[in-house]
Design an enzyme around this catalytic site. Sequence first.
Site, PDB file in Angstrom:
ATOM      1  N   ASN A 157       0.862  -1.186   0.000  1.00  0.00           N
ATOM      2  CA  ASN A 157       0.000   0.000   0.000  1.00  0.00           C
ATOM      3  C   ASN A 157       0.903   1.242   0.000  1.00  0.00           C
ATOM      4  O   ASN A 157       1.719   1.419   0.911  1.00  0.00           O
ATOM      5  CB  ASN A 157      -0.891  -0.042   1.247  1.00  0.00           C
ATOM      6  CG  ASN A 157      -1.808   1.156   1.323  1.00  0.00           C
ATOM      7  OD1 ASN A 157      -1.371   2.286   1.140  1.00  0.00           O
ATOM      8  ND2 ASN A 157      -3.069   0.923   1.599  1.00  0.00           N
ATOM      9  N   HIS A 160       1.036   6.180   1.890  1.00  0.00           N
ATOM     10  CA  HIS A 160       1.842   7.082   2.711  1.00  0.00           C
ATOM     11  C   HIS A 160       2.836   7.897   1.905  1.00  0.00           C
ATOM     12  O   HIS A 160       3.268   8.960   2.338  1.00  0.00           O
ATOM     13  CB  HIS A 160       2.573   6.301   3.800  1.00  0.00           C
ATOM     14  CG  HIS A 160       1.652   5.849   4.885  1.00  0.00           C
ATOM     15  ND1 HIS A 160       0.760   6.693   5.495  1.00  0.00           N
ATOM     16  CD2 HIS A 160       1.478   4.650   5.459  1.00  0.00           C
ATOM     17  CE1 HIS A 160       0.081   6.029   6.401  1.00  0.00           C
ATOM     18  NE2 HIS A 160       0.487   4.783   6.392  1.00  0.00           N
ATOM     19  N   ARG A 168       3.216  18.855   1.589  1.00  0.00           N
ATOM     20  CA  ARG A 168       3.778  20.082   1.000  1.00  0.00           C
ATOM     21  C   ARG A 168       2.992  20.551  -0.223  1.00  0.00           C
ATOM     22  O   ARG A 168       3.350  21.554  -0.837  1.00  0.00           O
ATOM     23  CB  ARG A 168       5.228  19.845   0.580  1.00  0.00           C
ATOM     24  CG  ARG A 168       6.212  19.893   1.713  1.00  0.00           C
ATOM     25  CD  ARG A 168       6.387  21.326   2.185  1.00  0.00           C
ATOM     26  NE  ARG A 168       7.218  21.407   3.369  1.00  0.00           N
ATOM     27  CZ  ARG A 168       8.533  21.640   3.351  1.00  0.00           C
ATOM     28  NH1 ARG A 168       9.143  21.794   2.201  1.00  0.00           N
ATOM     29  NH2 ARG A 168       9.210  21.711   4.461  1.00  0.00           N
ATOM     30  N   HIS A 193      -5.474   3.741  -1.943  1.00  0.00           N
ATOM     31  CA  HIS A 193      -6.809   4.090  -1.439  1.00  0.00           C
ATOM     32  C   HIS A 193      -7.164   5.484  -1.956  1.00  0.00           C
ATOM     33  O   HIS A 193      -6.526   6.470  -1.572  1.00  0.00           O
ATOM     34  CB  HIS A 193      -6.763   4.065   0.095  1.00  0.00           C
ATOM     35  CG  HIS A 193      -8.093   4.283   0.746  1.00  0.00           C
ATOM     36  ND1 HIS A 193      -8.270   4.136   2.105  1.00  0.00           N
ATOM     37  CD2 HIS A 193      -9.310   4.615   0.256  1.00  0.00           C
ATOM     38  CE1 HIS A 193      -9.533   4.377   2.413  1.00  0.00           C
ATOM     39  NE2 HIS A 193     -10.186   4.681   1.308  1.00  0.00           N
ATOM     40  N   ARG A 195      -9.434   8.201  -1.456  1.00  0.00           N
ATOM     41  CA  ARG A 195     -10.448   8.655  -0.496  1.00  0.00           C
ATOM     42  C   ARG A 195     -11.276   9.779  -1.100  1.00  0.00           C
ATOM     43  O   ARG A 195     -10.783  10.560  -1.913  1.00  0.00           O
ATOM     44  CB  ARG A 195      -9.772   9.166   0.780  1.00  0.00           C
ATOM     45  CG  ARG A 195      -9.276   8.066   1.682  1.00  0.00           C
ATOM     46  CD  ARG A 195      -8.673   8.658   2.934  1.00  0.00           C
ATOM     47  NE  ARG A 195      -8.400   7.632   3.914  1.00  0.00           N
ATOM     48  CZ  ARG A 195      -9.213   7.295   4.907  1.00  0.00           C
ATOM     49  NH1 ARG A 195     -10.353   7.934   5.085  1.00  0.00           N
ATOM     50  NH2 ARG A 195      -8.874   6.350   5.759  1.00  0.00           N
ATOM     51  N   ARG A 199      -7.149  12.936   0.589  1.00  0.00           N
ATOM     52  CA  ARG A 199      -6.097  13.418   1.488  1.00  0.00           C
ATOM     53  C   ARG A 199      -4.713  12.898   1.100  1.00  0.00           C
ATOM     54  O   ARG A 199      -3.709  13.483   1.454  1.00  0.00           O
ATOM     55  CB  ARG A 199      -6.400  13.034   2.935  1.00  0.00           C
ATOM     56  CG  ARG A 199      -6.335  11.559   3.186  1.00  0.00           C
ATOM     57  CD  ARG A 199      -6.405  11.235   4.650  1.00  0.00           C
ATOM     58  NE  ARG A 199      -7.743  11.410   5.178  1.00  0.00           N
ATOM     59  CZ  ARG A 199      -8.145  10.841   6.316  1.00  0.00           C
ATOM     60  NH1 ARG A 199      -7.308  10.125   7.029  1.00  0.00           N
ATOM     61  NH2 ARG A 199      -9.364  10.997   6.748  1.00  0.00           N
ATOM     62  N   GLU A 220      -8.372   0.520  -3.254  1.00  0.00           N
ATOM     63  CA  GLU A 220      -9.119   0.496  -1.991  1.00  0.00           C
ATOM     64  C   GLU A 220     -10.036   1.706  -1.992  1.00  0.00           C
ATOM     65  O   GLU A 220      -9.625   2.810  -2.368  1.00  0.00           O
ATOM     66  CB  GLU A 220      -8.091   0.569  -0.863  1.00  0.00           C
ATOM     67  CG  GLU A 220      -8.648   0.277   0.493  1.00  0.00           C
ATOM     68  CD  GLU A 220      -7.582   0.416   1.564  1.00  0.00           C
ATOM     69  OE1 GLU A 220      -6.448  -0.074   1.362  1.00  0.00           O
ATOM     70  OE2 GLU A 220      -7.894   1.021   2.595  1.00  0.00           O
ATOM     71  N   THR A 250      -6.714   6.458   9.848  1.00  0.00           N
ATOM     72  CA  THR A 250      -6.589   5.395   8.856  1.00  0.00           C
ATOM     73  C   THR A 250      -7.876   4.580   8.966  1.00  0.00           C
ATOM     74  O   THR A 250      -8.695   4.841   9.843  1.00  0.00           O
ATOM     75  CB  THR A 250      -5.339   4.520   9.124  1.00  0.00           C
ATOM     76  OG1 THR A 250      -5.312   3.435   8.186  1.00  0.00           O
ATOM     77  CG2 THR A 250      -5.332   3.935  10.524  1.00  0.00           C
ATOM     78  N   THR A 251      -8.068   3.590   8.070  1.00  0.00           N
ATOM     79  CA  THR A 251      -9.275   2.780   8.150  1.00  0.00           C
ATOM     80  C   THR A 251      -9.341   2.157   9.546  1.00  0.00           C
ATOM     81  O   THR A 251      -8.371   1.560  10.000  1.00  0.00           O
ATOM     82  CB  THR A 251      -9.218   1.655   7.086  1.00  0.00           C
ATOM     83  OG1 THR A 251      -8.774   2.235   5.867  1.00  0.00           O
ATOM     84  CG2 THR A 251     -10.569   1.019   6.903  1.00  0.00           C
ATOM     85  N   GLU A 301     -11.008  -9.380   2.957  1.00  0.00           N
ATOM     86  CA  GLU A 301      -9.709  -9.077   3.555  1.00  0.00           C
ATOM     87  C   GLU A 301      -9.930  -9.036   5.056  1.00  0.00           C
ATOM     88  O   GLU A 301     -10.699  -8.206   5.562  1.00  0.00           O
ATOM     89  CB  GLU A 301      -9.165  -7.725   3.058  1.00  0.00           C
ATOM     90  CG  GLU A 301      -7.803  -7.416   3.688  1.00  0.00           C
ATOM     91  CD  GLU A 301      -7.190  -6.106   3.199  1.00  0.00           C
ATOM     92  OE1 GLU A 301      -7.421  -5.704   2.048  1.00  0.00           O
ATOM     93  OE2 GLU A 301      -6.463  -5.478   4.015  1.00  0.00           O
ATOM     94  N   HIS A 341      -3.654  -4.770   7.535  1.00  0.00           N
ATOM     95  CA  HIS A 341      -3.788  -3.629   8.427  1.00  0.00           C
ATOM     96  C   HIS A 341      -2.935  -3.835   9.672  1.00  0.00           C
ATOM     97  O   HIS A 341      -3.147  -4.770  10.433  1.00  0.00           O
ATOM     98  CB  HIS A 341      -5.228  -3.332   8.843  1.00  0.00           C
ATOM     99  CG  HIS A 341      -5.427  -1.839   9.051  1.00  0.00           C
ATOM    100  ND1 HIS A 341      -4.846  -1.165  10.085  1.00  0.00           N
ATOM    101  CD2 HIS A 341      -6.069  -0.916   8.307  1.00  0.00           C
ATOM    102  CE1 HIS A 341      -5.146   0.108   9.980  1.00  0.00           C
ATOM    103  NE2 HIS A 341      -5.878   0.301   8.915  1.00  0.00           N
ATOM    104  N   GLY A 363       1.322  -1.522   4.303  1.00  0.00           N
ATOM    105  CA  GLY A 363       1.742  -0.187   3.928  1.00  0.00           C
ATOM    106  C   GLY A 363       2.660   0.450   4.946  1.00  0.00           C
ATOM    107  O   GLY A 363       3.871   0.555   4.744  1.00  0.00           O
TER     108      GLY A 363
HETATM  109  N1  PXP Z   1      -5.762  -3.096   4.271  1.00  0.00           N
HETATM  110  C1  PXP Z   1      -6.651  -2.092   4.349  1.00  0.00           C
HETATM  111  C2  PXP Z   1      -8.075  -2.400   3.994  1.00  0.00           C
HETATM  112  C3  PXP Z   1      -6.270  -0.802   4.746  1.00  0.00           C
HETATM  113  O1  PXP Z   1      -7.191   0.182   4.846  1.00  0.00           O
HETATM  114  C4  PXP Z   1      -4.926  -0.553   5.035  1.00  0.00           C
HETATM  115  C5  PXP Z   1      -4.481   0.834   5.431  1.00  0.00           C
HETATM  116  O2  PXP Z   1      -4.587   1.705   4.373  1.00  0.00           O
HETATM  117  C6  PXP Z   1      -4.017  -1.630   4.915  1.00  0.00           C
HETATM  118  C7  PXP Z   1      -4.467  -2.883   4.563  1.00  0.00           C
HETATM  119  C8  PXP Z   1      -2.569  -1.449   5.197  1.00  0.00           C
HETATM  120  O3  PXP Z   1      -2.407  -1.173   6.541  1.00  0.00           O
HETATM  121  P1  PXP Z   1      -0.993  -0.697   7.089  1.00  0.00           P
HETATM  122  O4  PXP Z   1      -0.693   0.610   6.425  1.00  0.00           O
HETATM  123  O5  PXP Z   1      -1.187  -0.593   8.562  1.00  0.00           O
HETATM  124  O6  PXP Z   1      -0.010  -1.766   6.691  1.00  0.00           O
END
Ligand code: PXP
Length: 391
Positions: A157, A160, A168, A193, A195, A199, A220, A250-251, A301, A341, A363
Amino acid sequence: MILLRSEYTGSHHISLNRLRKTAAAVLRLCGHTSSELSILLTTDAGIQALNAKYRQKDRPTNVLSFPMQEETNPPAGVMLGDVVISVDTAAAEAGERGRTLRRHINRLLIHGLVHLLGLDHERSEHEAAVMAARERELLQKLQEYERKKPMPILAINIDHVATLRQARCINEPDPVLAAGICELAGASGIVAHLREDRRHMQDRDLRLLRQTVKTKLNLEMGAAEEIINIALDLHPDMVTLVPENRQELTTEGGLDVAGQLDKLGLVIERLTNEQIPVSLFIDPEPKQIAAALEINATFVEIHTGRYCDAVNAGEREREFEMVAAAAEQAYSQGLRVNAGHGLNYQTTARVAALDTIEELSIGHAVMARAIMVGMDQAVREMLQQVRGIYS
Ligand code: PXP
């Protein structure tokens, strides 16, 4: 469900994760995916005490079975009973027969399980022959299964990277470039993702990712009309639906699929009609899995956040068992299973070892490490966690 305990403290190393995986596979091969099995690894002294107490044989042995069901071929979904294995005797026998200890323990496990399913070689010669044939068959199927089992794939992911850029509001670091580096380092998928509040990821990022990602692009998203239309237009390789809340960092939790069957069912229908498979991000709860099946999701998931955030070993164990059981339930009912996650370099290997998981979505931990060691190295190190148990 497998209840696995070890009171063996000797010098042979037994991977409990791997044994649990093997036991789950053997149960599945016997049509007992939803049954319970208790396994105890012990010493010669431990098994001798049980042999003396329950069978009036005051000596060690390799394996003992204690069935919970009286009938032959008990139905699925029940507690089958206990298999107790002496690692001391198993190790001695493995040495004599020129087998690895792991393979010999697998044989003993199968022998014990076949007893729990009602066969007994001590009853008659005929039954001994039937039992031996059943054990050979299961062992062969297990070996085929172990050869076939692909390891989970790692999807990175990259949100970030975009978060840092948006801090910035300029054009670096570029998540599209980051995605390419992740793929070069061995990632098998890229997750982004989009959104509603934009963001981090921007529409431009998704358009370029669609053109450049060579592995698999997993979009996502929340189930908002604007984003659904973007997904239909973009045609990612898959979509993961998540709950989206504007205030969250975050989610947070998984989707309440059971509480919005009609709405989510419709979104799945629109996307799958365009050949975009849909995954539902859910907490490890049986009712959410049942709901995901009801509305024809292709994947779920499983949310690993509570397992990763656990504050002590007991809580982590409980949360892990919930993830493992949910993955098993979903997989055995025909769903494809991803997980993610909060996974990091300490918590990933155990989830990757579950033979039900197809893809891990990671991520934050990789990005945090990448700042210190570089993106390529951070992805390679995470791949080692994902693959480590198979090497
Ligand atoms: N899976 C989902 C559905 C998520 O929302 C996220 C965070 O964006 C991740 C996995 C990855 O999580 P992490 O960034 O904590 O590894």
